[in-house]
Design a protein around this motif. Structure first.
Motif, PDB file in Angstrom:
ATOM      1  N   TRP A  82       4.201  -0.663   6.555  1.00 14.57           N
ATOM      2  CA  TRP A  82       4.113   0.763   6.208  1.00 14.57           C
ATOM      3  C   TRP A  82       5.415   1.480   6.554  1.00 14.57           C
ATOM      4  O   TRP A  82       5.986   2.209   5.719  1.00 14.57           O
ATOM      5  CB  TRP A  82       2.923   1.363   6.958  1.00 14.57           C
ATOM      6  N   HIS A 131       2.676   1.893  -3.256  1.00 11.40           N
ATOM      7  CA  HIS A 131       1.758   2.446  -4.266  1.00 11.40           C
ATOM      8  C   HIS A 131       1.644   3.952  -4.111  1.00 11.40           C
ATOM      9  O   HIS A 131       1.764   4.711  -5.084  1.00 11.40           O
ATOM     10  CB  HIS A 131       0.387   1.796  -4.136  1.00 11.40           C
ATOM     11  N   SER A 144      -8.100   0.054  -3.010  1.00 11.16           N
ATOM     12  CA  SER A 144      -8.102  -0.851  -1.867  1.00 11.16           C
ATOM     13  C   SER A 144      -7.243  -2.073  -2.170  1.00 11.16           C
ATOM     14  O   SER A 144      -6.566  -2.130  -3.205  1.00 11.16           O
ATOM     15  CB  SER A 144      -9.539  -1.266  -1.523  1.00 11.16           C
ATOM     16  N   MET A 145      -7.266  -3.032  -1.263  1.00 13.20           N
ATOM     17  CA  MET A 145      -6.546  -4.290  -1.449  1.00 13.20           C
ATOM     18  C   MET A 145      -7.471  -5.444  -1.093  1.00 13.20           C
ATOM     19  O   MET A 145      -8.098  -5.442  -0.034  1.00 13.20           O
ATOM     20  CB  MET A 145      -5.294  -4.326  -0.574  1.00 13.20           C
ATOM     21  N   ARG A 188       0.827  -4.735   9.564  1.00 17.63           N
ATOM     22  CA  ARG A 188       0.635  -3.699   8.542  1.00 17.63           C
ATOM     23  C   ARG A 188       1.387  -2.421   8.891  1.00 17.63           C
ATOM     24  O   ARG A 188       1.935  -1.754   8.008  1.00 17.63           O
ATOM     25  CB  ARG A 188      -0.853  -3.406   8.366  1.00 17.63           C
ATOM     26  N   LEU A 237      -3.651  -5.549  -5.066  1.00 17.03           N
ATOM     27  CA  LEU A 237      -3.915  -4.115  -5.126  1.00 17.03           C
ATOM     28  C   LEU A 237      -4.971  -3.819  -6.186  1.00 17.03           C
ATOM     29  O   LEU A 237      -4.865  -4.286  -7.327  1.00 17.03           O
ATOM     30  CB  LEU A 237      -2.621  -3.373  -5.444  1.00 17.03           C
ATOM     31  N   ALA A 296       0.829  -1.201   0.000  1.00 20.95           N
ATOM     32  CA  ALA A 296       0.000   0.000   0.000  1.00 20.95           C
ATOM     33  C   ALA A 296       0.867   1.256   0.000  1.00 20.95           C
ATOM     34  O   ALA A 296       0.617   2.207  -0.756  1.00 20.95           O
ATOM     35  CB  ALA A 296      -0.915  -0.011   1.222  1.00 20.95           C
ATOM     36  N   VAL A 302      -8.242  -1.117   2.864  1.00 16.77           N
ATOM     37  CA  VAL A 302      -7.962  -2.550   2.785  1.00 16.77           C
ATOM     38  C   VAL A 302      -9.296  -3.280   2.904  1.00 16.77           C
ATOM     39  O   VAL A 302     -10.145  -2.852   3.687  1.00 16.77           O
ATOM     40  CB  VAL A 302      -7.040  -3.031   3.929  1.00 16.77           C
ATOM     41  N   PHE A 325      -3.015   5.869   4.172  1.00 15.40           N
ATOM     42  CA  PHE A 325      -3.244   4.432   4.059  1.00 15.40           C
ATOM     43  C   PHE A 325      -4.129   4.050   5.245  1.00 15.40           C
ATOM     44  O   PHE A 325      -3.723   4.170   6.392  1.00 15.40           O
ATOM     45  CB  PHE A 325      -1.911   3.692   4.078  1.00 15.40           C
ATOM     46  N   MET A 335      -6.506   5.395   0.501  1.00 14.58           N
ATOM     47  CA  MET A 335      -6.719   3.993   0.123  1.00 14.58           C
ATOM     48  C   MET A 335      -7.015   3.162   1.354  1.00 14.58           C
ATOM     49  O   MET A 335      -6.628   3.512   2.478  1.00 14.58           O
ATOM     50  CB  MET A 335      -5.519   3.424  -0.622  1.00 14.58           C
TER      51      MET A 335
END
Length: 358
Positions: A211, A183, A300-301, A207, A344, A180, A285, A255, A283
């Motif tokens: 990050w 991106h 999103s993912m 996560r 992604l 994320a 998840v 994120f 964005m």
């Protein structure tokens, strides 16, 4: 089924009497034993068909020690696999392999409660266990020193950190956080904040680490302070964005740890007069179905929880077969990786026709 002309259920003894053999011989035929002559087997099978006999699952369980049942333990309603599409997929996969599911919930993760749950499942002779809830606080701490080899059945843990001697099936949430952030970095964003899930969740911690790793790789380790804790719910998104802007007035990307929180972020950005994505990229998840219909549509993912459910089930059945020295069902004959990855899904909430103002 009942004996023709009668009103009672057909029993093993009824078949034995009609076939002129012992109940033990009928039981051997029903259970597929090789210790029966072919003539006797055909005579017993004919009598079974004539009487409409249906073997008792309980009796078969007592004689074979196999229930063809898998216990699925969730965390007090927060299980990944006990609702929705993931659950239905797991039920269908289990059915194809000849298993039924027994769902149980845990709300207390003390050593005594865990032992009581395992004893409950052992008493019901489940053939294996899927520990399906997310790792929250110390909910999986018992796995750190519990001797799983002492259990009469194998166990697979879902979305839990790797532990020696424990089968786990998990998403790589560290890589999700890094994916994320990379991106957002690829779009020229440099002041990237993160609204995480609850800090006591292993998923959240992974996560956050991902990050921060991506920021450090980009030479921006100081941006790792731009962190606010949320609770997965939409109501924590708006306050999270306001707090991040206080921490980092130059914030140009967020994120967000879930699509639900990201909805709150989009609403708050609109209220503050911030353009998404021109002023701030957002964005989430989960790639919830509604995420594609937000304004703007949310990047999103996807995490394929139905696939996680089926991979866990197939791994567990492999372990069951290994313990019994039996061949694997076709569905789980080929080993699969227990580590799954997010995909992604890029949409307009992070993409714009011109670079953001610096």
């Amino acid at each position: 089924m009942t004996i023709p002309g009668g009103d009672k259920r057909v029993t093993l003894a009824d078949v034995a009497k009609l076939a002129g053999v012992s109940k033990q011989t009928v039981s051997r035929v029903v259970n597929g034993s090789a210790h029966v002559t072919e003539d006797t087997r055909e005579r017993v099978l004919h009598c079974i068909e004539t009487l409409g006999f249906r073997p008792s699952a309980l009796a078969r369980q007592l004689s074979t020690g196999r229930s063809q049942t898998i216990g699925v333990v969730s965390n007090g309603g927060q299980g990944y696999l006990v609702t929705g599409v993931a659950y239905l997929g797991m039920v269908r996969q289990a059915d194809r392999m000849g298993y039924a599911l027994l769902i149980k919930e845990m709300v207390d993760f003390s050593a005594g409660s865990v032992r009581a749950m395992l004893d409950f499942l052992i008493e019901r002779q489940v053939d294996g266990v899927i520990w399906a809830g997310p790792e929250i606080g110390d909910s999986h701490a018992w796995l750190d020193d519990f001797d799983l080899a002492s259990l009469p059945m194998p166990l697979v843990a879902i979305n839990a950190k790797a532990r020696p001697g424990v089968d786990t099936v998990s998403f790589d949430n560290f890589e999700a956080g890094r994916l994320a952030t990379r991106h957002l970095l690829s779009l020229g964003r440099r002041n990237i904040g993160h609204i995480s899930g609850p800090a006591n969740r292993w998923v959240t911690q992974q996560r956050v680490e991902g990050w921060r790793a991506a920021l450090a790789e980009a030479g921006l380790p100081e941006a790792g302070r731009n962190l606010v804790e949320g609770d997965w719910d939409v109501t924590s998104g708006g306050p999270g964005l306001r707090r991040l802007r206080e921490i980092c007035p130059q914030l140009d990307a967020v994120f967000v740890g879930s699509d639900r929180m990201a909805i709150g972020v989009l609403a708050e950005a609109h209220r503050l007069g911030l353009r998404v994505p021109e002023d701030i990229a957002v964005m989430g998840v989960d790639n919830q179905p509604e995420s594609a219909f937000l304004i703007p549509p949310l990047t999103s993912m996807t995490q394929d929880t139905p696939r996680m459910a089926e991979v866990a089930l197939r791994l567990l059945v492999r372990r069951i077969c290994e313990r019994r020295g039996e061949p694997y069902p076709e569905a789980c004959a080929i080993p699969e990786s227990p580590v799954l990855y997010h995909d992604l899904v890029v949409r307009a909430s992070t993409l714009c026709s011109k670079s953001p103002t610096r």
